[in-house]
Design a protein around this motif. Structure first.
Motif, PDB file in Angstrom:
ATOM      1  N   ASN A  48       1.126 -18.460   1.758  1.00  0.00           N
ATOM      2  CA  ASN A  48       0.794 -17.051   1.973  1.00  0.00           C
ATOM      3  C   ASN A  48       1.315 -16.503   3.297  1.00  0.00           C
ATOM      4  O   ASN A  48       1.662 -15.329   3.398  1.00  0.00           O
ATOM      5  N   GLU A  49       1.369 -17.368   4.314  1.00  0.00           N
ATOM      6  CA  GLU A  49       1.760 -16.866   5.637  1.00  0.00           C
ATOM      7  C   GLU A  49       3.246 -16.518   5.730  1.00  0.00           C
ATOM      8  O   GLU A  49       3.690 -15.968   6.737  1.00  0.00           O
ATOM      9  N   TYR A  50       4.026 -16.852   4.680  1.00  0.00           N
ATOM     10  CA  TYR A  50       5.456 -16.551   4.725  1.00  0.00           C
ATOM     11  C   TYR A  50       5.863 -15.492   3.704  1.00  0.00           C
ATOM     12  O   TYR A  50       7.039 -15.279   3.477  1.00  0.00           O
ATOM     13  N   LYS A  51       4.913 -14.828   3.083  1.00  0.00           N
ATOM     14  CA  LYS A  51       5.241 -13.769   2.135  1.00  0.00           C
ATOM     15  C   LYS A  51       5.832 -12.571   2.892  1.00  0.00           C
ATOM     16  O   LYS A  51       5.296 -12.151   3.903  1.00  0.00           O
ATOM     17  N   MET A  52       6.954 -12.041   2.376  1.00  0.00           N
ATOM     18  CA  MET A  52       7.636 -10.927   3.041  1.00  0.00           C
ATOM     19  C   MET A  52       8.104  -9.922   1.999  1.00  0.00           C
ATOM     20  O   MET A  52       8.452 -10.301   0.888  1.00  0.00           O
ATOM     21  N   ASP A  53       8.151  -8.654   2.403  1.00  0.00           N
ATOM     22  CA  ASP A  53       8.769  -7.671   1.531  1.00  0.00           C
ATOM     23  C   ASP A  53      10.283  -7.707   1.791  1.00  0.00           C
ATOM     24  O   ASP A  53      10.748  -8.381   2.712  1.00  0.00           O
ATOM     25  N   PRO A  54      11.091  -7.029   0.974  1.00  0.00           N
ATOM     26  CA  PRO A  54      12.551  -7.139   1.113  1.00  0.00           C
ATOM     27  C   PRO A  54      13.086  -6.769   2.493  1.00  0.00           C
ATOM     28  O   PRO A  54      14.034  -7.382   2.982  1.00  0.00           O
ATOM     29  N   LEU A  55      12.493  -5.769   3.133  1.00  0.00           N
ATOM     30  CA  LEU A  55      12.998  -5.324   4.417  1.00  0.00           C
ATOM     31  C   LEU A  55      12.656  -6.313   5.534  1.00  0.00           C
ATOM     32  O   LEU A  55      13.467  -6.578   6.431  1.00  0.00           O
ATOM     33  N   VAL A  56      11.460  -6.880   5.476  1.00  0.00           N
ATOM     34  CA  VAL A  56      11.065  -7.886   6.468  1.00  0.00           C
ATOM     35  C   VAL A  56      11.938  -9.133   6.322  1.00  0.00           C
ATOM     36  O   VAL A  56      12.367  -9.736   7.319  1.00  0.00           O
ATOM     37  N   SER A  57      12.196  -9.536   5.087  1.00  0.00           N
ATOM     38  CA  SER A  57      13.049 -10.706   4.880  1.00  0.00           C
ATOM     39  C   SER A  57      14.451 -10.447   5.427  1.00  0.00           C
ATOM     40  O   SER A  57      15.072 -11.329   6.025  1.00  0.00           O
ATOM     41  N   LEU A  58      14.952  -9.218   5.254  1.00  0.00           N
ATOM     42  CA  LEU A  58      16.262  -8.882   5.811  1.00  0.00           C
ATOM     43  C   LEU A  58      16.218  -8.924   7.335  1.00  0.00           C
ATOM     44  O   LEU A  58      17.198  -9.333   7.982  1.00  0.00           O
ATOM     45  N   TYR A  59      15.096  -8.533   7.918  1.00  0.00           N
ATOM     46  CA  TYR A  59      14.903  -8.563   9.369  1.00  0.00           C
ATOM     47  C   TYR A  59      15.106  -9.981   9.908  1.00  0.00           C
ATOM     48  O   TYR A  59      15.709 -10.184  10.974  1.00  0.00           O
ATOM     49  N   TYR A  60      14.597 -10.977   9.159  1.00  0.00           N
ATOM     50  CA  TYR A  60      14.716 -12.368   9.602  1.00  0.00           C
ATOM     51  C   TYR A  60      16.053 -13.010   9.223  1.00  0.00           C
ATOM     52  O   TYR A  60      16.602 -13.815   9.982  1.00  0.00           O
ATOM     53  N   THR A  69      10.813   1.634  15.887  1.00  0.00           N
ATOM     54  CA  THR A  69      10.587   3.073  15.802  1.00  0.00           C
ATOM     55  C   THR A  69       9.762   3.517  14.599  1.00  0.00           C
ATOM     56  O   THR A  69       9.354   4.677  14.541  1.00  0.00           O
ATOM     57  N   THR A  70       9.533   2.628  13.602  1.00  0.00           N
ATOM     58  CA  THR A  70       8.766   2.988  12.412  1.00  0.00           C
ATOM     59  C   THR A  70       7.760   1.895  12.078  1.00  0.00           C
ATOM     60  O   THR A  70       7.717   0.849  12.739  1.00  0.00           O
ATOM     61  N   ASP A  71       6.970   2.138  11.011  1.00  0.00           N
ATOM     62  CA  ASP A  71       6.034   1.123  10.554  1.00  0.00           C
ATOM     63  C   ASP A  71       6.542   0.386   9.321  1.00  0.00           C
ATOM     64  O   ASP A  71       5.809  -0.379   8.691  1.00  0.00           O
ATOM     65  N   LEU A  72       7.817   0.586   8.960  1.00  0.00           N
ATOM     66  CA  LEU A  72       8.371  -0.047   7.767  1.00  0.00           C
ATOM     67  C   LEU A  72       8.411  -1.561   7.871  1.00  0.00           C
ATOM     68  O   LEU A  72       8.400  -2.256   6.854  1.00  0.00           O
ATOM     69  N   LEU A  73       8.482  -2.079   9.097  1.00  0.00           N
ATOM     70  CA  LEU A  73       8.586  -3.524   9.282  1.00  0.00           C
ATOM     71  C   LEU A  73       7.328  -4.122   9.911  1.00  0.00           C
ATOM     72  O   LEU A  73       7.372  -5.227  10.458  1.00  0.00           O
ATOM     73  N   ASP A  74       6.219  -3.409   9.818  1.00  0.00           N
ATOM     74  CA  ASP A  74       4.970  -3.942  10.371  1.00  0.00           C
ATOM     75  C   ASP A  74       4.529  -5.216   9.663  1.00  0.00           C
ATOM     76  O   ASP A  74       3.759  -6.006  10.206  1.00  0.00           O
ATOM     77  N   GLY A  75       5.029  -5.430   8.439  1.00  0.00           N
ATOM     78  CA  GLY A  75       4.688  -6.637   7.705  1.00  0.00           C
ATOM     79  C   GLY A  75       5.151  -7.903   8.391  1.00  0.00           C
ATOM     80  O   GLY A  75       4.646  -8.993   8.105  1.00  0.00           O
ATOM     81  N   ARG A  76       6.102  -7.781   9.314  1.00  0.00           N
ATOM     82  CA  ARG A  76       6.590  -8.979  10.016  1.00  0.00           C
ATOM     83  C   ARG A  76       5.511  -9.603  10.885  1.00  0.00           C
ATOM     84  O   ARG A  76       5.569 -10.812  11.191  1.00  0.00           O
ATOM     85  N   HIS A  77       4.516  -8.813  11.286  1.00  0.00           N
ATOM     86  CA  HIS A  77       3.445  -9.348  12.128  1.00  0.00           C
ATOM     87  C   HIS A  77       2.536 -10.308  11.365  1.00  0.00           C
ATOM     88  O   HIS A  77       1.818 -11.098  11.974  1.00  0.00           O
ATOM     89  N   PRO A 117       0.833  -1.206   0.000  1.00  0.00           N
ATOM     90  CA  PRO A 117       0.000   0.000   0.000  1.00  0.00           C
ATOM     91  C   PRO A 117       0.860   1.245   0.000  1.00  0.00           C
ATOM     92  O   PRO A 117       1.956   1.251   0.553  1.00  0.00           O
ATOM     93  N   PRO A 118       0.413   2.310  -0.661  1.00  0.00           N
ATOM     94  CA  PRO A 118       1.190   3.549  -0.685  1.00  0.00           C
ATOM     95  C   PRO A 118       1.401   4.096   0.716  1.00  0.00           C
ATOM     96  O   PRO A 118       0.540   3.993   1.573  1.00  0.00           O
ATOM     97  N   ARG A 119       2.570   4.710   0.912  1.00  0.00           N
ATOM     98  CA  ARG A 119       2.875   5.280   2.227  1.00  0.00           C
ATOM     99  C   ARG A 119       2.541   6.757   2.217  1.00  0.00           C
ATOM    100  O   ARG A 119       2.923   7.490   1.317  1.00  0.00           O
ATOM    101  N   ARG A 120       1.850   7.181   3.228  1.00  0.00           N
ATOM    102  CA  ARG A 120       1.447   8.586   3.304  1.00  0.00           C
ATOM    103  C   ARG A 120       2.678   9.482   3.400  1.00  0.00           C
ATOM    104  O   ARG A 120       3.614   9.188   4.108  1.00  0.00           O
ATOM    105  N   GLY A 121       2.608  10.589   2.657  1.00  0.00           N
ATOM    106  CA  GLY A 121       3.691  11.557   2.710  1.00  0.00           C
ATOM    107  C   GLY A 121       4.859  11.236   1.803  1.00  0.00           C
ATOM    108  O   GLY A 121       5.803  11.993   1.722  1.00  0.00           O
TER     109      GLY A 121
END
Length: 388
Positions: free
Chosen positions: A221-233, A97-105, A37-41
């Protein structure tokens, strides 16, 4: 550098869910499904995001080459370990500190999955990074980019070997042009170093295996991640694996005073890690904002840009045979990534746009033409007088 629900022929759509800190994948990551989804701002024109991605991707590769080759800092395992330690700390900070990695949930990660899936993938991730960075000590950026054009071929073969897709002569025919082009480019290489080629080929093989393993993991589907979330893991386990390799292979040779501080310096290493991590962040904002055609062509443009910059910065000699071979390989890459139908469809649209005098079409063709002419001119009449 993006998933499937059933075995199918690899089409390159899953390759770049995880953008590696020190590798330069041949093309930018296609938009994942569903689109982010587009990020505000931060709703800039897509060209802004593409420009940032091309700039950061090229800067990461050139920065690594400069450290490992120009600065004579011959410790690529240390460098990749540093990148991964930095990425681990940065993703943990962003998660809090941000919502960039909220996809990990949304990722149903368990200890069992981490041990059986994440750690093996992390091993190939680390091996790919180590071998790819080792190659920069022996080979030019231009030649490495030419060799990397074979990555889709290696991924295709790996997907067949791991029974993720069914072998197909038609698909093999689609990638044959890439192989032929790279063979021609390699035949024309002046400063060919067997050790560097071996490291780069191993890096491509490890990376292809990693990508196929990721593709298998992301089939659910439960393991789909964006690049930043995958780097987190993946960054923490890869940092540990790389650290182990470093202790065995480089720790006894490296000097903190003479090598780390003397040849590079802590400020430069920190800047290098920041640029590599910024590349991963740029991918998050890029995905879902433009078409697969634009992303594929931007990847090709980035590869050409790297070849040009390699010529300008290190006076790399590019022969006419290499130029022809690489052009064939890039054409084959676009053909394979988009498919014959899409390529022909867009050629018709481009022709119509040119006939109607649309400014965008004229500018695009003009930019590509000038870029290609510039490569040829500098390669064959530059200060070193690159030969044929």
């Amino acid at each position: 550098m993006s998933a499937m629900a059933a075995p199918r022929e690899h089409d390159g759509a899953d390759e770049h869910l995880m953008e590696l800190p020190s590798m330069r994948n041949p093309d930018p990551p296609p938009p994942p499904l569903p689109a982010a989804p587009p990020r505000r701002g931060l709703n800039f024109h897509p060209a802004v995001y593409v420009g940032f991605w091309i700039t950061l991707s090229s800067a990461t590769i050139l920065f690594n080459k400069w450290i490992l080759s120009t600065c004579e800092f011959a410790f690529p395992i240390f460098l990749t370990t540093w990148h991964l330690v930095f990425a681990t700390a940065a993703t943990q900070l962003l998660a809090r500190t941000t919502d960039l990695l909220d996809g990990r949930h949304r990722v149903k990660m368990t200890g069992r999955i981490y041990l059986r899936a994440i750690m093996p993938i992390g091993l190939f991730f680390s091996l790919s990074l180590i071998c790819s960075n080792k190659a920069y000590i022996y080979l030019s950026v231009a030649f490495i980019q030419m060799l990397k054009a074979t990555t889709p071929v290696a991924v295709l073969v790996a997907s067949w070997a791991l029974s993720l897709s069914t072998p197909s002569l038609r698909t093999l025919g689609n990638v044959a042009l890439i192989v032929v082009g790279v063979i021609i480019a390699s035949w024309g290489e002046i400063a060919l170093d067997a050790t560097g080629v071996i490291y780069q080929v191993l890096g491509i093989c490890f990376e292809a295996t990693r990508l196929v393993m990721v593709q298998r993991l992301l089939s659910a589907n439960e393991y789909k991640m964006d690049p930043l979330v995958s780097l987190y893991y993946f960054a923490p386990v890869c940092a540990l694996i790389n650290g182990a390799f470093f202790l065995v292979l480089e720790a006894g040779q490296i000097s903190w005073v003479n090598d780390v501080m003397g040849k590079v310096g802590l400020p430069m290493l920190t800047l290098n890690a920041c640029v590599a991590f910024a590349l991963n962040v740029s991918v998050v904002f890029l995905i879902g904002r433009t078409s697969s055609l634009v992303l594929t062509l931007c990847g090709v443009l980035k590869d050409i840009l790297l070849v040009v910059l390699s010529i300008l910065i290190w006076q790399t000699e590019v022969t006419l045979l290499q130029f022809i071979g690489y052009s064939i390989a890039l054409a084959g890459l676009v053909w394979y990534k988009l498919g014959p139908e899409k390529v022909l469809e867009h050629l018709v649209l481009l022709k119509q746009a040119a006939m109607e005098g649309r400014a965008l079409g004229v500018v695009a063709v003009g930019v590509v033409t000038v870029l290609l002419v510039g490569v040829v001119w500098y390669a064959f009449s530059g200060p070193e007088g690159g030969g044929v």
